[in-house]
Design a protein around this motif. Structure first.
Motif, PDB file in Angstrom:
ATOM      1  N   TYR A   1      -2.198   8.547   7.897  1.00 14.16           N
ATOM      2  CA  TYR A   1      -3.585   7.232   7.604  1.00 14.16           C
ATOM      3  C   TYR A   1      -3.190   6.091   7.457  1.00 14.16           C
ATOM      4  CZ  TYR A   1      -6.037  11.936   7.770  1.00 14.16           C
ATOM      5  OH  TYR A   1      -6.500  13.510   8.728  1.00 14.16           O
ATOM      6  N   LEU A   2      -2.820   5.038   6.950  1.00 16.72           N
ATOM      7  CA  LEU A   2      -2.082   4.425   6.340  1.00 16.72           C
ATOM      8  C   LEU A   2      -1.353   3.282   8.155  1.00 16.72           C
ATOM      9  CD1 LEU A   2      -2.003   1.506   5.388  1.00 16.72           C
ATOM     10  CD2 LEU A   2       0.064   2.269   4.523  1.00 16.72           C
ATOM     11  N   ASP A   3      -0.871   3.938   8.308  1.00 20.06           N
ATOM     12  CA  ASP A   3       0.789   3.459  10.218  1.00 20.06           C
ATOM     13  C   ASP A   3      -0.919   3.747  11.008  1.00 20.06           C
ATOM     14  OD1 ASP A   3       2.354   3.278   8.617  1.00 20.06           O
ATOM     15  OD2 ASP A   3       3.357   5.308   8.645  1.00 20.06           O
ATOM     16  N   LEU A   4      -1.467   5.021  11.018  1.00 19.88           N
ATOM     17  CA  LEU A   4      -2.282   5.176  12.013  1.00 19.88           C
ATOM     18  C   LEU A   4      -3.893   3.900  12.651  1.00 19.88           C
ATOM     19  CD1 LEU A   4      -4.167   6.598  14.431  1.00 19.88           C
ATOM     20  CD2 LEU A   4      -5.509   7.530  12.437  1.00 19.88           C
ATOM     21  N   ALA A   5      -4.520   3.760  11.301  1.00 18.57           N
ATOM     22  CA  ALA A   5      -5.628   1.820  11.089  1.00 18.57           C
ATOM     23  C   ALA A   5      -4.328   0.728  10.796  1.00 18.57           C
ATOM     24  CB  ALA A   5      -5.837   2.235   9.569  1.00 18.57           C
TER      25      ALA A   5
ATOM     26  N   VAL B   1       0.463  -1.923   0.411  1.00 15.05           N
ATOM     27  CA  VAL B   1       0.008   0.029  -0.107  1.00 15.05           C
ATOM     28  C   VAL B   1       0.633   1.365  -0.034  1.00 15.05           C
ATOM     29  CG1 VAL B   1      -1.621   1.290   1.380  1.00 15.05           C
ATOM     30  CG2 VAL B   1      -1.576  -1.274   1.489  1.00 15.05           C
ATOM     31  N   ILE B   2       1.699   1.585   0.519  1.00 16.68           N
ATOM     32  CA  ILE B   2       2.830   2.590   0.755  1.00 16.68           C
ATOM     33  C   ILE B   2       3.882   2.875  -0.267  1.00 16.68           C
ATOM     34  CG2 ILE B   2       4.963   3.470   1.637  1.00 16.68           C
ATOM     35  CD1 ILE B   2       4.421   1.493   4.350  1.00 16.68           C
ATOM     36  N   TYR B   3       3.835   1.408  -1.480  1.00 12.03           N
ATOM     37  CA  TYR B   3       4.617   1.213  -2.309  1.00 12.03           C
ATOM     38  C   TYR B   3       3.467   2.277  -3.692  1.00 12.03           C
ATOM     39  CZ  TYR B   3       6.944  -0.096  -7.112  1.00 12.03           C
ATOM     40  OH  TYR B   3       7.109  -0.091  -8.023  1.00 12.03           O
TER      41      TYR B   3
END
Length: 81
Positions: A60-64, A32-34
């Motif tokens: 936001y991805l890290d938070l989830a 997802v980061i890529y």
């Protein structure tokens, strides 16, 4: 006292490192980061600050991700007690 806590910590760490679920979740996070990086690169043609959108997506991805992993980690720690 700390020896017992570290023993439980290392046991949990050993079992998590052998789990396929943990490795798949790290792979999903990396993918997802890529994709967010590719999206920011594509946006650089049209906007002036593509890194800002990339940073927002990653935050936001890290938070989830941390929320979901925190819930799963602490529930297993509570059940070990």
């Amino acid at each position: 006292m700390l020896r017992n806590i570290f023993a439980l910590f290392f046991r949990s760490l050993r079992s998590d490192s052998r789990s396929l679920w943990v490795h798949l979740s790290w792979l999903f996070l990396l993918l997802v980061i890529y994709l967010a990086l590719l999206s920011a690169q594509e946006q650089s043609r049209y906007t002036g600050a593509p890194g800002l959108e990339f940073f927002r997506i990653v935050i936001y991805l890290d938070l989830a991700f941390v929320t979901l992993l925190g819930v799963s980690f602490f529930s297993s720690a509570i059940s070990e007690e």
